[in-house]
Design an enzyme around this catalytic site. Structure first.
Site, PDB file in Angstrom:
ATOM      1  N   CYS A 177      -4.458  19.831  43.009  1.00 56.28           N
ATOM      2  CA  CYS A 177      -3.047  19.559  43.319  1.00 56.28           C
ATOM      3  C   CYS A 177      -2.924  18.410  44.308  1.00 56.28           C
ATOM      4  O   CYS A 177      -2.009  17.581  44.202  1.00 56.28           O
ATOM      5  CB  CYS A 177      -2.390  20.797  43.929  1.00 56.28           C
ATOM      6  SG  CYS A 177      -2.377  22.226  42.843  1.00 56.28           S
TER       7      CYS A 177
HETATM    8  C1  BEZ Z   1      -6.476  23.142  42.573  1.00 57.05           C
HETATM    9  O1  BEZ Z   1      -5.428  22.535  42.734  1.00 57.05           O
HETATM   10  O2  BEZ Z   1      -7.541  22.642  42.859  1.00 57.05           O
HETATM   11  C2  BEZ Z   1      -6.462  24.526  41.998  1.00 57.05           C
HETATM   12  C3  BEZ Z   1      -5.431  25.371  42.287  1.00 57.05           C
HETATM   13  C4  BEZ Z   1      -5.446  26.656  41.761  1.00 57.05           C
HETATM   14  C5  BEZ Z   1      -6.473  27.062  40.939  1.00 57.05           C
HETATM   15  C6  BEZ Z   1      -7.511  26.169  40.630  1.00 57.05           C
HETATM   16  C7  BEZ Z   1      -7.501  24.892  41.166  1.00 57.05           C
END
Ligand code: BEZ
Length: 208
Positions: A45
């Site tokens: 994210c």
């Molecule tokens: C991420 O943004 O890295 C992420 C968020 C939730 C689950 C898996 C990855």
């Protein structure tokens, strides 16, 4: 029920990192790129938020306003933006919706319980100035989105609106487009005085 292409994007009021908004008023006469994230302070994210901020002038050139959402509070978003700016070498200026109670995520069917009951998947809604949903994409939590593709589909939608054409596989701006079968040859001749190529009666291409 899930939202479909052509549906009116549901309106909502929300707190965001740039202040409270009413979604349709905030879109105004522009397009919106509304995209959800599982959570603040997560690695994928963070890169997606950074990439959107880096592309600010590319969205603006297309008359598109980005707006993010994750199921956290404004104060968490604001702290996270500092990390995004720091790690992705950018300045994030677009709003991120706070949706700690999941109300908007549920309204937009961004919660996919097999992935998570409390965090949104990576949904994309491209919304036009009439507030119609023009494109949706859904990515799992583990896969970051391709922002070249997001800009490409916006270009394809806007080109299609302007010239009443369709775009072929892997189209990029400047490449040949398709004259839809609903357009007669006589109409195509009038609309495209530069001429067009007929590969099959149903497959006609033109360079704009
Ligand atoms: C991420 O943004 O890295 C992420 C968020 C939730 C689950 C898996 C990855």
């Amino acid at each position: 029920m899930s939202l479909r292409i052509g549906d009116t994007a549901p309106d909502f009021s929300a707190d965001t990192t740039t202040g409270p908004i009413r979604f349709h008023d905030w879109i105004g006469s522009e397009w919106a790129f509304f995209f959800s994230h599982p959570a603040d302070f997560t690695p994928v994210c963070t890169t997606e938020m950074g990439r959107t901020a880096q592309l600010a002038e590319h969205f603006a050139a297309r008359g598109v306003k980005p707006i993010g959402l994750s199921t956290d509070s404004v104060s968490e978003h604001v702290k996270w933006i500092e990390d995004v700016n720091d790690t992705q070498q950018t300045t994030l200026l677009f709003p991120i919706v706070a949706d700690a109670d999941l109300e908007i995520a549920k309204l937009y069917d961004m919660i996919h319980p097999s992935e998570s009951a409390t965090a949104a998947v990576r949904s994309v809604f491209i919304i036009d100035p009439d507030k119609k949903i023009r494109l949706t994409m859904t990515y799992p939590m583990s896969v970051g989105r391709n922002f070249d593709e997001i800009l490409r589909v916006i270009d394809a939608l806007q080109t299609s609106d302007t010239y009443k054409i369709a775009t072929p596989a892997d189209w990029v701006p400047g490449a040949q487009v398709i004259i839809p079968p609903s357009v007669t040859d006589a109409q195509a001749t009038a609309a495209f005085p530069q001429g067009y190529t007929t590969l099959r009666p149903y497959l006609r291409t033109v360079t704009l």
